[in-house]
Write an enzyme that holds these catalytic residues in place. Sequence first.
Site, PDB file in Angstrom:
ATOM      1  CD  GLU A  33      47.164  25.793  38.049  1.00  0.00           C
ATOM      2  OE1 GLU A  33      47.499  26.378  39.092  1.00  0.00           O
ATOM      3  OE2 GLU A  33      46.168  25.056  37.957  1.00  0.00           O
ATOM      4  NE  ARG A 260      51.823  36.457  45.504  1.00  0.00           N
ATOM      5  CZ  ARG A 260      51.347  35.802  44.429  1.00  0.00           C
ATOM      6  NH1 ARG A 260      50.727  36.438  43.477  1.00  0.00           N
ATOM      7  NH2 ARG A 260      51.475  34.509  44.334  1.00  0.00           N
ATOM      8  CE  LYS A 270      47.453  32.028  37.567  1.00  0.00           C
ATOM      9  NZ  LYS A 270      48.246  31.012  36.874  1.00  0.00           N
TER      10      LYS A 270
HETATM   11  P1  ATP Z   1      47.314  31.781  41.509  1.00  0.00           P
HETATM   12  O1  ATP Z   1      46.751  33.162  41.236  1.00  0.00           O
HETATM   13  O2  ATP Z   1      46.454  30.677  41.006  1.00  0.00           O
HETATM   14  O3  ATP Z   1      47.910  31.600  42.861  1.00  0.00           O
HETATM   15  P2  ATP Z   1      49.926  32.184  40.515  1.00  0.00           P
HETATM   16  O4  ATP Z   1      49.803  33.660  40.449  1.00  0.00           O
HETATM   17  O5  ATP Z   1      50.808  31.548  41.504  1.00  0.00           O
HETATM   18  O6  ATP Z   1      48.510  31.545  40.559  1.00  0.00           O
HETATM   19  P3  ATP Z   1      51.273  30.658  38.518  1.00  0.00           P
HETATM   20  O7  ATP Z   1      50.855  30.400  37.133  1.00  0.00           O
HETATM   21  O8  ATP Z   1      51.424  29.517  39.418  1.00  0.00           O
HETATM   22  O9  ATP Z   1      50.273  31.725  39.063  1.00  0.00           O
HETATM   23  O10 ATP Z   1      52.582  31.545  38.526  1.00  0.00           O
HETATM   24  C1  ATP Z   1      53.739  31.225  37.796  1.00  0.00           C
HETATM   25  C2  ATP Z   1      54.926  31.877  38.453  1.00  0.00           C
HETATM   26  O11 ATP Z   1      54.737  33.276  38.525  1.00  0.00           O
HETATM   27  C3  ATP Z   1      55.114  31.384  39.853  1.00  0.00           C
HETATM   28  O12 ATP Z   1      56.468  30.992  40.006  1.00  0.00           O
HETATM   29  C4  ATP Z   1      54.789  32.539  40.732  1.00  0.00           C
HETATM   30  O13 ATP Z   1      55.643  32.570  41.815  1.00  0.00           O
HETATM   31  C5  ATP Z   1      55.019  33.732  39.823  1.00  0.00           C
HETATM   32  N1  ATP Z   1      54.097  34.814  40.172  1.00  0.00           N
HETATM   33  C6  ATP Z   1      52.756  34.784  40.142  1.00  0.00           C
HETATM   34  N2  ATP Z   1      52.225  35.945  40.571  1.00  0.00           N
HETATM   35  C7  ATP Z   1      53.271  36.749  40.866  1.00  0.00           C
HETATM   36  C8  ATP Z   1      53.397  38.092  41.358  1.00  0.00           C
HETATM   37  N3  ATP Z   1      52.320  38.832  41.630  1.00  0.00           N
HETATM   38  N4  ATP Z   1      54.632  38.581  41.542  1.00  0.00           N
HETATM   39  C9  ATP Z   1      55.722  37.839  41.258  1.00  0.00           C
HETATM   40  N5  ATP Z   1      55.676  36.576  40.795  1.00  0.00           N
HETATM   41  C10 ATP Z   1      54.474  36.031  40.604  1.00  0.00           C
HETATM   42 MG    MG Z   2      50.783  29.226  41.527  1.00  0.00          MG
END
Ligand code: ATP
Ligand code: MG
Length: 552
Positions: A33, A260, A270
Amino acid sequence: MSEERPNNFIRALVDEDLASGRYAEVVTRFPPEPNGYLHIGHAKSVCLNFGLARDYNGHCNLRFDDTNPVKEDVEYVDSIQEDVRWLGFTWDERLYYASDYFEKLYQCAEELIKRGHAYVCELSPEMVRQYRGTLTEPGQDSPYRNRPMEESLELFRRMRAGEFQEGEKFLRAKIDMASPNLNLRDPALFRIRRAVHHRTGDQWLIYPMYDYAHCISDAIEGVTFSICTLEFEDHRPLYDWVLEKLDWPEPRPRQIEFARLNLEGTLMSKRKLLQLVKENYVDGWDDPRLPTLAALRRRGVTPEAIRLFCDRIGVAKKDSWIELEWLEKAIRDDLNPKVKRIMATLDPLKVTLRDWPEGQVTSIPAPFFPDDPERMGWRDLKMTREIYIEREDFSLDPPAGFRRLAVGREARLRWASYIQCEEVKLGPNGEPVELICSWSQEPRGLTKERPGIIHWVPAELSIPAVARLYDRLFTEPRPTGDLARELNPNSLTERPDCRLEPAALELLTTGERFQFERLGYFYLEKAPAAGHPGIFNRIVSLKDSWAKARKK
Ligand code: ATP
Ligand code: MG
């Protein structure tokens, strides 16, 4: 490009689905996003998705999941592309935006209404909450749940036309208000948002919800494996439900969840990263203390080190915290064979070699990389009467086991002679300002133990530089985001009086990396220019000081 093909449960599932003929190829996507910069957690997902596509000769799409106009911005769209490219992955023409599918998503929603699987609800957010029930109690049906299909369709069209205010009406799925899975209790599909979108402008006044948009976007793109983090496990039934109720042709995408990345000493939220940036706790999204890819790049970490780290930590089905040492180890392992080793003092202390002739300069050849001198070559060290050593390598009151310099003791200069400290000159506050030493080719046996080896540079001929040393941003190993309590006040220290050995002069181009012997790996962020010394970032130290602190 990758070191060694990792084995994990996702690859096992992929193999299974290819073997059974469920899918003919591997299509994945990375769906950020655009509401912030990518961090090392995202890198795990990037390496996983693009890595799978690479290893199975498939494709990975980059898709901006831009369904929430309020928080998104083109600055983030641009930075995300730069960061994925920097990590070493390409998407060719496969760059997509969920916002490109808004019309299709709208049409699918009409279809769900017509098939009796969705309705326009008019409960206020407060009432929606009351009707939802709890984990232990079922919810209640909305009074609008059984309104005629035609009525929902007309209201939905009027929602699109902008006839209602935000929160007045929304479209929701008709699933099961008594489901033990809260995600299936008639979740919202579309809501009214009178906001300007960074790509579609004011064309839309209703926006699809993430869970609804995501599965359809995957299906439109022919994604086979939709890999996401564990918190979406409970959303998978909804993911499948939407495509099933739309009679989406097989093969439909398969959602697979993994744990994650949580990294000790830092944060991945974020929202929290945005707060750190907006409230000036750090110097922008690329402040080298942050876990963002922009920050790691500016600090001097290579993309190879990040990929190595991601391969090593692997993917699992259970959430856990990874110690920062894993990242630091990958950085060291990556840089060790790649960079030249030179000598520098971060905090110089002058040493005068009493018995060395004034003005005499002696060249001492030394390899840039002792393990493989032929590959990286040699340079000349310059020994002179006055040299600098590291202030820390002298002690007025040496603790037990201290094998470096103190009055009456000796130490060995790296690649050079032994020196014996005869006298220390103190400044006004009792701090050492100069050591008077003698020197010898062989040790003089002043100490019982073997003398320690210390680094040094010639005083006059050395090159000034500035070094920035970084420590963890949070003192708390598993920070919760309480900035006032958990932020490390010493996460950045500047050493303005560094000195580098003379041979460094020819190597000082911006972007160069070095090992400063005994001090760590450094990245030249800014080459010296117009009388300004070069600015170095310490990428990582050579030792893991926190592991030691933990053992105490
Ligand atoms: P938010 O902090 O708003 O929940 P998010 O970390 O999910 O956002 P996105 O931009 O939706 O951020 O993430 C893009 C992709 O990165 C998603 O498929 C998510 O699963 C993956 N992702 C985000 N954070 C992690 C993490 N800490 N470890 C592994 N994958 C991640
Ligand atoms: Mg997300």
